[in-house]
Design a protein around this motif. Structure first.
Motif, PDB file in Angstrom:
ATOM      1  N   ARG A 115      -4.072  -0.026  10.070  1.00 18.04           N
ATOM      2  CA  ARG A 115      -4.432  -1.436  10.230  1.00 18.04           C
ATOM      3  C   ARG A 115      -4.336  -2.197   8.912  1.00 18.04           C
ATOM      4  O   ARG A 115      -4.323  -3.431   8.904  1.00 18.04           O
ATOM      5  N   GLU A 116      -4.274  -1.492   7.775  1.00 22.96           N
ATOM      6  CA  GLU A 116      -4.157  -2.139   6.471  1.00 22.96           C
ATOM      7  C   GLU A 116      -2.740  -2.071   5.920  1.00 22.96           C
ATOM      8  O   GLU A 116      -2.509  -2.408   4.767  1.00 22.96           O
ATOM      9  N   ARG A 117      -1.789  -1.663   6.764  1.00 25.40           N
ATOM     10  CA  ARG A 117      -0.409  -1.510   6.294  1.00 25.40           C
ATOM     11  C   ARG A 117       0.523  -2.586   6.822  1.00 25.40           C
ATOM     12  O   ARG A 117       1.741  -2.500   6.647  1.00 25.40           O
ATOM     13  N   GLY A 118      -0.036  -3.618   7.463  1.00 21.82           N
ATOM     14  CA  GLY A 118       0.741  -4.782   7.849  1.00 21.82           C
ATOM     15  C   GLY A 118       1.925  -4.452   8.740  1.00 21.82           C
ATOM     16  O   GLY A 118       1.815  -3.763   9.755  1.00 21.82           O
ATOM     17  N   ASP A 119       3.103  -4.969   8.351  1.00 18.03           N
ATOM     18  CA  ASP A 119       4.308  -4.824   9.166  1.00 18.03           C
ATOM     19  C   ASP A 119       4.832  -3.394   9.199  1.00 18.03           C
ATOM     20  O   ASP A 119       5.822  -3.131   9.886  1.00 18.03           O
TER      21      ASP A 119
ATOM     22  N   ASN B  37      -7.250 -12.152  10.128  1.00 17.34           N
ATOM     23  CA  ASN B  37      -6.070 -11.298  10.249  1.00 17.34           C
ATOM     24  C   ASN B  37      -6.331  -9.902   9.699  1.00 17.34           C
ATOM     25  O   ASN B  37      -5.383  -9.179   9.364  1.00 17.34           O
ATOM     26  N   ASP B  38      -7.623  -9.526   9.596  1.00 18.59           N
ATOM     27  CA  ASP B  38      -8.019  -8.174   9.198  1.00 18.59           C
ATOM     28  C   ASP B  38      -7.416  -7.767   7.865  1.00 18.59           C
ATOM     29  O   ASP B  38      -7.029  -6.617   7.656  1.00 18.59           O
ATOM     30  N   GLY B  39      -7.309  -8.727   6.945  1.00 15.93           N
ATOM     31  CA  GLY B  39      -6.783  -8.430   5.618  1.00 15.93           C
ATOM     32  C   GLY B  39      -5.269  -8.370   5.553  1.00 15.93           C
ATOM     33  O   GLY B  39      -4.712  -8.066   4.489  1.00 15.93           O
ATOM     34  N   HIS B  40      -4.578  -8.675   6.636  1.00 15.62           N
ATOM     35  CA  HIS B  40      -3.113  -8.588   6.698  1.00 15.62           C
ATOM     36  C   HIS B  40      -2.526  -9.821   6.013  1.00 15.62           C
ATOM     37  O   HIS B  40      -2.571 -10.928   6.546  1.00 15.62           O
TER      38      HIS B  40
ATOM     39  N   ALA C  35       0.830  -1.211   0.000  1.00 16.67           N
ATOM     40  CA  ALA C  35       0.000   0.000   0.000  1.00 16.67           C
ATOM     41  C   ALA C  35       0.862   1.258   0.000  1.00 16.67           C
ATOM     42  O   ALA C  35       0.581   2.226  -0.715  1.00 16.67           O
ATOM     43  N   MET C  36       1.942   1.262   0.789  1.00 14.90           N
ATOM     44  CA  MET C  36       2.799   2.434   0.862  1.00 14.90           C
ATOM     45  C   MET C  36       3.673   2.571  -0.375  1.00 14.90           C
ATOM     46  O   MET C  36       3.974   3.678  -0.816  1.00 14.90           O
ATOM     47  N   ARG C  37       4.076   1.474  -0.955  1.00 11.07           N
ATOM     48  CA  ARG C  37       4.834   1.550  -2.210  1.00 11.07           C
ATOM     49  C   ARG C  37       3.981   2.191  -3.304  1.00 11.07           C
ATOM     50  O   ARG C  37       4.452   3.048  -4.052  1.00 11.07           O
TER      51      ARG C  37
END
Length: 405
Positions: free
Chosen positions: A259-263, A367-370, A93-95
């Motif tokens: 919460r949608e950005r994982g690690d 896992n909330d989409g993770h 998402a951040m990329r």
């Protein structure tokens, strides 16, 4: 700007090379090439700072695409805003967000930046200005919710002496002050409906009159706007003009919630920790080994702002050398913990493919989409998981809200 390295090499392997570059404070974008790819080596390379990795054999087009993305990220990293928490993170998402910003920044088009409170929308706007050809010009912002309609109009367009009670001298408005640069309208949905019509005219014509004046002023301004609301819903409810919405949303940007950005949560926490350590002169502080997992299990309703506050509080209250889960655990208790309650529905007679699909989608929901946590729980690689989700018709980045029967 970019280093392309093999994993298996005589003398020093690729992971050791990344560590050495880091030790020498050399920070290129690193693309790992390997025929020996495993989930373990890929995760380790990314954890050490690699931008991406490619498995042999690969074609030239794929290599060129990865290098191009690495170059975009390198150009962003050289920006004065490179350490902005709004842009820290290695998630997909951040990329995508960084690549989108690099393209959009080179235009003068109006941008609508959407996202929940605390995601860093204003910092994204600052990055757009810094990367644009207007970076030498002013960046002027107006926080729309804090002012009345009359004051908002005066702040936007300025006023002449005597225009209203208390106008004892001429005032230059934000549009005029931003001439040659960028104007940020923060939380634009708070602008009164009547004033929205005047704002629409300025966006269309780049001309306006100050309050109490008939003189038309022309300006050269790029407009950015932010909102934490769904503007289409606001339009449907009659609280926002539809024509203004379309004028603002020429180039919409969605800043993902934490919460949608994982690690990225752990990466951001380390980023904030390093910053606070410097400010408090406590270089020995570190997170205990179980803290990152605790942070990942929380849904972060306050997003990046909440995480920053938590890390700062922990640094102030921590003991001599470590930030423990016992310290921060109570701050994360309550209704915003990730709840693993979804179960797969298995039926007698289901095919193995159907059972696999049901199990994967249920685990992804839990896992909330993770995707990284989902892949770990299933014992497969992230790329394997992404391939299966594509086969199931789940687009990259889309959250699974409900499972098909």
């Amino acid at each position: 700007d970019v280093v392309i390295t093999d994993l298996q090499m005589p003398g020093m392997n690729g992971l050791e090379l990344i560590r050495e570059l880091t030790r020498q404070s050399i920070a290129p974008q690193i693309l790992m090439i390997t025929a020996h790819a495993t989930v373990g080596t890929a995760v380790e390379a990314m954890r050490l700072g690699a931008f991406d990795y490619l498995e042999k054999p690969f074609d030239a087009a794929r290599l060129e695409e990865c290098v191009a993305r690495a170059c975009v990220r390198s150009s962003l990293s050289s920006s004065p805003q490179c350490n902005s928490p709004a842009l820290v993170g290695s998630s997909d998402a951040m990329r995508r967000l960084r690549e989108q910003l690099a393209r959009i920044a080179q235009t003068d088009e109006t941008v609508l930046i959407c996202g929940e409170s605390g995601t860093g929308k204003e910092m994204v706007a600052q990055m757009l200005h810094q990367l644009s050809r207007r970076s030498d010009g002013p960046m002027v912002s107006l926080n729309c919710p804090v002012l009345s309609e009359q004051l908002t109009e005066s702040e936007l367009f300025g006023h002449r002496r005597g225009a209203f009670t208390g106008a004892d001298r001429d005032r230059t408005g934000r549009f005029e002050a931003a001439h040659g640069g960028t104007l940020l309208l923060d939380e634009v949905t708070e602008v009164d409906l009547q004033l929205q019509a005047k704002l629409l005219r300025v966006l269309q014509e780049r001309k306006f009159e100050a309050v109490g004046s008939s003189e038309t002023i022309a300006v050269d301004v790029r407009v950015l706007a932010t909102t934490n609301r769904n503007l289409q819903s606001e339009v449907a409810a009659g609280r926002f003009r539809e024509d203004l919405y379309y004028r603002l949303a020429v180039l919409p940007i969605e800043v993902p919630p934490l919460r949608e950005r994982g690690d990225d949560v752990a990466e951001l926490a380390e980023h904030f920790l390093a910053d606070v350590r410097r400010r408090l002169d406590r270089p020995q502080l570190a997170f205990d080994v179980d803290v990152p997992g605790l942070l990942l299990d929380y849904s972060w309703p306050g997003n990046v702002r909440e995480l920053h506050n938590l890390v700062t509080r922990a640094c102030v209250l921590a003991g001599e050398s470590s930030i423990t889960s016992e310290l921060i655990g109570p701050w994360l208790a309550g209704s915003h913990r990730t709840q693993n309650t979804t179960s797969a529905t298995l039926r007698v007679g289901m095919s193995l493919a159907e059972m696999e699909r049901e199990l994967i989608l249920a685990t992804l929901q839990n896992n909330d989409g993770h995707r990284a946590r989902t892949a770990e729980a299933l014992g497969i690689g992230v790329r394997t998981l992404s391939g299966k989700l594509r086969d199931f018709g789940v687009p990259p980045g889309e959250k699974v809200l409900a499972r098909a029967g």
